[in-house]
Design a protein around this motif. Structure first.
Motif, short mmCIF file in Angstrom:
data_model
loop_
_atom_site.label_atom_id
_atom_site.label_comp_id
_atom_site.label_asym_id
_atom_site.label_seq_id
_atom_site.Cartn_x
_atom_site.Cartn_y
_atom_site.Cartn_z
N ALA A 1 52.48 50.43 105.81
CA ALA A 1 52.00 49.04 105.67
C ALA A 1 53.08 48.04 106.12
CB ALA A 1 51.60 48.77 104.23
N GLU A 2 54.33 48.43 105.99
CA GLU A 2 55.41 47.54 106.43
C GLU A 2 55.28 47.23 107.92
OE1 GLU A 2 59.31 49.28 106.59
OE2 GLU A 2 60.30 47.36 106.25
N LYS B 1 53.47 43.20 100.81
CA LYS B 1 52.26 43.72 101.45
C LYS B 1 51.11 44.00 100.48
CE LYS B 1 54.25 43.87 105.47
NZ LYS B 1 53.81 43.00 106.57
N TYR B 2 51.41 44.04 99.20
CA TYR B 2 50.37 44.40 98.23
C TYR B 2 50.30 43.37 97.10
CZ TYR B 2 50.55 49.08 100.43
OH TYR B 2 50.52 50.14 101.31
N PRO C 1 50.30 45.54 109.44
CA PRO C 1 49.84 44.59 108.42
C PRO C 1 48.37 44.75 108.01
CG PRO C 1 50.18 43.51 110.55
CD PRO C 1 50.77 44.87 110.66
#
Lengths: 553, 203
Positions: A483-484, A396-397, A487
């Protein structure tokens, strides 16, 4: 055909988010749609010959009533300032839940004009203040009192008679907490009550100029023409105070962006686009060009963006007229793919907004998904493992992990809360004091730090154990798990770096509000216009939903 | 009157200023909001704790055990609460957990209230003579109705209450029997057609 949602690693970059425009999903438009069947009333209009005094307006349906209470006061020229450090304004407003009694109005008369240092109660929902645009206000009063309508060209350069400098809600200064009203169906969309306040203030500005002109010259004065009123909005000066909001509310940010992305996906998946839908898209596009050509700003940054947008739109129209066959399959998908390949970010996002216009059914089902019950996602799932968290961060990052925070330019700024105004500010950490009181907004830097610590932690260790030793990173552990699931909850950029353009953050939020004509006054604050072109309260019932493209300007 | 939003924001910022990390401060902000919403004196206790904390040391309990005895200093209610909340999935097995000399235990309480929601069990918290039943973070049942500060509790115990009925089978069957009086006895025709399904199960 199945279209994937757009990649957050591209979409959530600030340059892209700062290119967003209003759309059918914007809050001021969805507010007008929700309230179009409500009854509007001017309940009190007690102003003196100079326009100072008290007014009350209401919107009501069945037993529910919302009342805007306006206090208009004399302000010396030297006291007028749009800066948030101002302590007096031309007018101050609060939205009251129900019908205010005389005692309520007297209580509020001594509190509302004080704004941040006043105290409100749970019966008040939102609070705001505004200053006149003197050149526009005086011009209108002067002309109306002589029996003439004002110069439309002159007015179009300003776009409003008043501009607000803050609109507060959700429990600030004693206002009602969101939980007290969150189950009311009419305010399911975000910022509905803030939008209501601004919309009713707009009507007050028209009534006030008519009133003053009438006192000035009772025999000759006329009222401001409805057409001109319609093309005046409410201005707003917005500084950095608004920027951290989108960082502090990750699930809400996700839900705003996700709704827009779902709309785009559904539209791109339409196999046979109806002729009338593509015609409406094209008509809105062509009409909207007037909004761009009348977009005034002294900001070179914005002037370049406007110029590029106009060039790209002309390029798009030429492509459309040469190459588009109304009967081709997946027409909107083809338009989107061509735009991505041939146009700049500003224009791509402009076209995305316009593509939603023909689709009430798609937009309306998404509007109710744009709020968020943030508390539901606050607890950290401490039974997960270090390996889980590391994988989430890698997935995600990935853009964030590329940033080298040992470089001075990537670590240049810090966000802090000003002691004077209790509002967020940004400063250079190497030149100013206060870096040790930094707010937890350097998400990119802290996520990278978390990743480095996870990298030397045991994979099978659970998060409760990890936190027992690393509670300084707790705020970003929480975010990563959010964030998981969400999105679009994180900006995929560094908001403490030298290259940050803070107004990109403001534009993102304001585009969802439905603002137009972004006018950056520096890289840290801008002016906008809201409700310009919107129907007047007495026209709400049968208004054209594409009003935003029907501006005379 | 202060709004809950103001209470949460101010408690969060004050916690950071009192030396906790931002992540822990966020938890405290939420907790004080919960206490005040349930009518318990959150602000009062937090303010006094942070005043006392300037001059006194407290022990940070990082891992919660069945029996938690202080070494030198009273337990910090916030770090004890954070550890309890984070470790609640494994603590559930211990059934009852004891803390000796827990400072400002009302500040510990909202962590349990949130924990109750996470494990889906009611928790019984005893602070000397005061008792609190924490119902899934929806409500708190207590004999403590004073708007006052509890500086320390000699013994705090937390018991996980198993999910079981609060009534006997006999009481239930009596009530159920009464509820049956709202049902309609089906004849053969109704049995065949009233459910709306086909005449065979697999047509």
């Amino acid at each position: 055909m199945k279209i994937e949602l757009r990649d957050p690693n591209i979409l959530m970059k600030l340059s892209r988010l700062g290119s967003f425009h209003q759309s059918k999903l914007s809050f001021l438009r969805s507010f007008l749609n929700e309230f179009k069947t409500w009854e509007f009333k001017k309940d009190l209009f007690d102003l003196n010959e100079s326009g100072y005094g008290t007014a009350v307006y209401s919107l009501r349906k069945e037993k529910r009533i919302y009342s805007l209470i306006c206090f208009s006061n004399e302000l010396k020229e030297s006291e007028r300032s749009d800066r948030v450090i101002a302590t007096k304004w031309d007018a101050a407003f609060t939205l009251y839940d129900g019908v205010p009694s005389k005692q309520d109005i007297e209580r509020l008369r001594s509190e509302v004009p004080k704004q941040e240092i006043g105290r409100l109660s749970y019966k008040e929902l939102t609070l705001s203040r505004a200053n006149k645009s003197l050149r526009a206000f005086d011009h209108v009063v002067e002309n109306l009192s002589k029996g003439k309508q004002p110069d439309v060209n002159f007015l179009s350069k300003v776009g409003y008679l008043y501009r607000t400098t803050a609109v507060y809600g959700s429990g600030k200064f004693g206002l009602a907490d969101r939980f007290r009203i969150k189950n009311r169906k009419e305010i399911y969309g975000p910022f509905r009550l803030e939008m209501m306040l601004v919309y009713l203030v707009r009507q007050f500005t028209f009534d006030q100029v008519n009133h003053i002109a009438k006192y000035k010259n009772p025999k000759k004065a006329i009222n401001l023409d409805d057409k001109i009123c319609r093309n005046l909005g409410i201005g707003n000066s917005t500084g950095l105070g608004m920027a951290p909001f989108i960082v502090n509310h990750p699930t809400l940010l996700n839900n705003w962006i996700m709704s827009r992305e779902k709309a785009l996906k559904k539209i791109r998946e339409i196999k046979n686009v109806k002729k009338e839908d593509i015609k409406l898209f094209l008509s809105c596009l062509k009409k909207s060009i007037k909004n761009i050509t009348s977009w005034n700003t002294n900001s070179e940054y914005q002037q370049k963006k406007i110029k590029d947008l106009l060039n790209d739109l002309n390029k798009f129209i030429a492509f459309f007229e040469r190459n588009i066959n109304f009967s081709e399959l997946y027409l909107f998908n083809n338009i989107y793919l061509w735009s991505e390949k041939n146009l700049g970010e500003e224009c791509i996002e402009y076209i995305v907004s316009l593509m939603i216009e023909p689709y009430d059914d798609i937009a309306n089902s998404l509007i109710s998904q744009m709020s968020s019950d943030e508390d539901k996602y606050f607890n950290i799932p401490t039974n997960r493992t270090v390996e889980d968290l590391r994988k989430i961060i890698e997935a995600k990052y990935s853009e964030i992990l590329k940033i080298d925070f040992s470089k001075k330019e990537n670590n240049q700024n810090f966000w802090f809360i000003s002691k004077n105004k209790e509002e967020p500010r940004l400063a250079n950490r190497f030149e100013e004091i206060g870096g040790d009181l930094e707010q937890p907004l350097a998400i990119a830097r802290d996520i990278k730090k978390l990743y480095e610590v996870l990298d030397v932690s045991k994979n099978s260790s659970t998060i409760d154990n990890f936190l027992a030793h690393n509670n300084d990173l707790r705020h970003v552990v929480r975010r990563a798990f959010i964030a998981e699931k969400f999105p679009y909850s994180e900006i995929q950029d560094n908001i403490i770096g030298r290259s940050l353009v803070p107004i990109d953050m403001l534009r993102l939020k304001l585009s969802f509000f439905g603002a137009i004509k972004f006018d950056p006054r520096s890289d840290k604050w801008l002016r906008i216009s809201m409700f310009q072109g919107a129907p007047l309260p007495h026209e709400l019932k049968n208004h054209n939903d594409q009003w935003v493209y029907n501006s005379l300007n | 009157m202060k709004s809950l939003s103001e209470i949460e924001t101010t408690s969060k910022r004050a916690s950071k200023a009192a030396g906790y990390s931002w992540g822990i401060s966020e938890e405290v902000g939420k907790n004080i909001r919960i206490l005040e919403m349930f009518g318990l004196p959150g602000i009062k206790n937090l303010t006094e704790y942070y005043n006392i904390k300037k001059e006194n040391k407290f022990e940070y309990l990082k891992f919660v055990n069945k029996e938690n005895k202080m070494k030198t200093y009273q337990f910090c209610p916030i770090i004890s609460g954070i550890s309890f909340l984070d470790q609640i999935q494994s603590l559930d097995k211990l059934q009852e957990i004891k803390f000796e000399k827990l400072a400002y235990p009302l500040l510990f309480l909202p962590f349990l209230s949130r924990g109750s929601e996470i494990v889906g069990k009611r928790l019984l918290l005893k602070l000397d003579n005061n008792q609190f039943i924490l119902n899934f973070n929806i409500s708190i049942f207590t004999n403590f109705i004073k708007n006052e500060i509890i500086n320390v509790t000699n013994l705090a115990s937390v018991r996980f209450l198993e999910n079981s009925d609060s009534f006997s089978e006999h009481e239930w069957s009596q009530l159920y029997k009464l509820s049956e009086e709202t049902f309609v006895e089906e004849n053969e025709r109704l049995k065949k057609g009233a459910a709306g399904a086909g005449l065979t199960d697999n047509d």
